[in-house]
Enzyme design. Structure first.
Site: not given
Length: 540
Positions: A90, A181-182, A194, A267
């Site tokens: 990010r 994760k996950h 997703h 999540d």
């Protein structure tokens, strides 16, 4: 009564992690401000939309903390981000581009995972981000996994465990909260949660041998938080609930069997595996009931508030116990007490970004890891490549697709790659041909006609197995007479399975500029390849 209700809302708010979108990256939206000051939300997740310059990030995190302090929050906000590095990152301008998990795994040196983890943590902490949603300790043993793949350290459970522990330890030493994760494992799925609800049909014995190994070892090494997966495990949850909503998985397997007493987070509950089944607000309640401590809702303010109200109403109606809320609240409070203090939060916006962010030492570290990780899989005897030259008549063509194929967790700001520019840095007279993300038949024919006039064609691929026309292009290039074909797999190392006859194959594991630079230097003999494949290429 009103006082009791406010106390209840304060506790529930501390169990929420919310994201937001504002007009400018350094701004806090009105909705987020209300969630912090009136709904007492105790966690914030930042995405690319919230990231500007490093100064912008520091201003934003400081403003968020000031809002919480003025609203009477007992402890600072948890401010988290997906900074896995590699294809999922990010932070942008002014920060260091570090290698992702599979590139680290390819170095076969755990010390690099520790050093990159610590350096990543230092940069995050300097910008006011105290919680990283990493490391990913999924074991990627499915070549067709559309969402984990190079986000994993590899296919060997013990290796993933070691690299996960090293990364975790590095970030913790930098003062940043970590996340495994996950859970209980997303590495052997062929569906992106997703977009839908994946299912893993293995027995508990198999999960203990593979998927659970890194989680167990990292928990024993002192994990801070564990993120659940929105995946159906019939052997663990006969009712078909995703792991996030399953008491037998969260409380039974994670808490009781593996002995994890830290914070469990979901999540994002807006992912379709939840949103299109039980729905986000109801899913938030069911997650809390299952034993989760933090509920993550990353985007829509309406769903964030509705989820809080749903949990609040369930508690008042006796559908959710006060003891469960108190237990979750205690864990979150303990985590904050361990890592966060108001003394670390400034009251002014005149802060300058610490010099450790994007520093030379971090750049050198990242470069060293890329040199150790980028892998020459095939074709050493064909190297080094000859540079293009009008004198010798040797000609090189570089062909690659635009990078519009991104998983939902990747950031479109970093979708561009620089393969053409990197090759021309070393070989200025090389020609460049850019294709669509999924080349059409006409584009393929154009490249084949052009390539017939060249001696070497360097092809960049981006998960060619999921883009059949990319594989078709390489297969047809390999059939040309007197043309040497070098493939640079700029994402999935598994691409080789679709064109095993290629002359040269090099895996970068990511399309970041430093990775492509090292790979180009290897092709032209400026550097020696040192990486080893952390996964097995399947044969058809």
């Amino acid at each position: 009564m009103m006082k009791d209700k406010e106390a209840l809302r304060r506790k529930i708010g501390q169990l929420m992690v919310c994201g937001f979108k504002a007009e400018r990256p350094e701004q806090v939206s009105k909705e987020m401000e209300t969630l912090i000051t009136e709904w007492y939300v105790g966690g914030v997740i930042l995405f690319g939309r919230n990231i500007g310059t490093t100064q912008d990030v520091l201003k934003l995190t400081t403003k968020l903390q000031q809002l919480a302090k003025e609203a009477g929050h007992e402890r600072p906000l948890l401010i988290c981000i997906d900074q896995e590095n590699g294809v999922v990152r990010r932070l942008g301008e002014g920060t260091t581009i570090f290698p992702g998990a599979m590139c680290l795994g390819a170095t076969n040196q755990e010390r690099y995972a520790y050093e990159v983890g610590k350096a990543t943590g230092i940069e995050l902490k300097a910008l006011g981000i105290n919680w990283n949603l990493a490391p990913t300790v999924d074991v990627n043993n499915n070549p067709y996994n559309p969402v984990i793949s190079v986000r994993s350290y590899g296919e060997d459970p013990q290796s993933v465990a070691r690299f996960g522990q090293a990364t975790m330890r590095g970030m913790q030493e930098a003062g940043v909260i970590t996340t495994l994760k996950h859970f209980p494992g997303h590495g052997d799925t062929h569906v992106d949660s997703h977009l839908d609800l994946p299912q893993i049909d293995y027995s508990l014995d198999r999960l203990k041998e593979v998927e659970l190994v890194p989680f167990k070892q990292c928990i024993q090494a002192g994990a801070d938080t564990v993120m659940t997966a929105h995946i159906d495990f019939p052997a663990l949850e006969p009712q078909g609930r995703p792991a996030t909503l399953s008491q037998s998985i969260v409380t039974g397997l994670l808490r009781e069997t593996l002995g994890f007493d830290g914070v469990v987070t979901t999540d994002c509950m807006e992912m379709k595996a939840i949103a299109d089944t039980v729905g986000t607000p109801q899913g938030a309640l069911q997650a809390i009931q299952a034993g989760v401590d933090l509920v993550m809702i990353s985007h829509l303010p309406t769903l964030q508030k509705e989820a809080i109200q749903t949990i609040e109403e369930a508690l008042l109606q006796g559908e959710c116990s006060q003891a469960r809320i108190d237990e979750a609240y205690r864990r979150v409070k303990r985590l904050k007490e361990t890592y966060l203090s108001w003394e670390d939060i400034t009251d002014t916006f005149t802060l300058s970004v610490p010099s450790t962010v994007g520093c030379q030492d971090h750049e050198v570290l990242a470069h060293d890891v890329y040199e150790q990780g980028v892998t020459l899989v095939k074709g050493e005897h064909h190297l080094p490549l000859n540079p293009s030259s009008e004198v010798t008549g040797y000609r090189t063509l570089v062909v690659y697709p635009e990078n519009s194929y991104l998983t939902w967790v990747e950031d479109e700001r970093f979708s561009n790659h620089t393969l053409g520019a990197e090759v021309q840095r070393v070989d200025p007279q090389a020609s460049v041909h850019i294709l669509s993300a999924e080349p059409t038949l006409l584009e393929i024919e154009d490249v084949l006609d052009e390539a017939a006039h060249y001696d070497t064609v360097i092809v960049g691929t981006l998960t060619a197995g999921q883009r059949s026309s990319q594989a078709e292009l390489v297969q047809k290039l390999c059939q040309l007479d007197n043309v040497q074909v070098a493939v640079m797999a700029m994402r999935s190392p598994y691409d080789l399975a679709h064109f095993p006859n290629v002359d040269i194959y090099i895996a970068t594991y990511e399309f970041t500029n430093p990775a492509l630079r090292v790979a180009t230097d290897i092709l032209y003999g400026r550097k020696k390849a040192k990486g080893t494949m952390p996964v097995t290429i399947p044969k058809f």
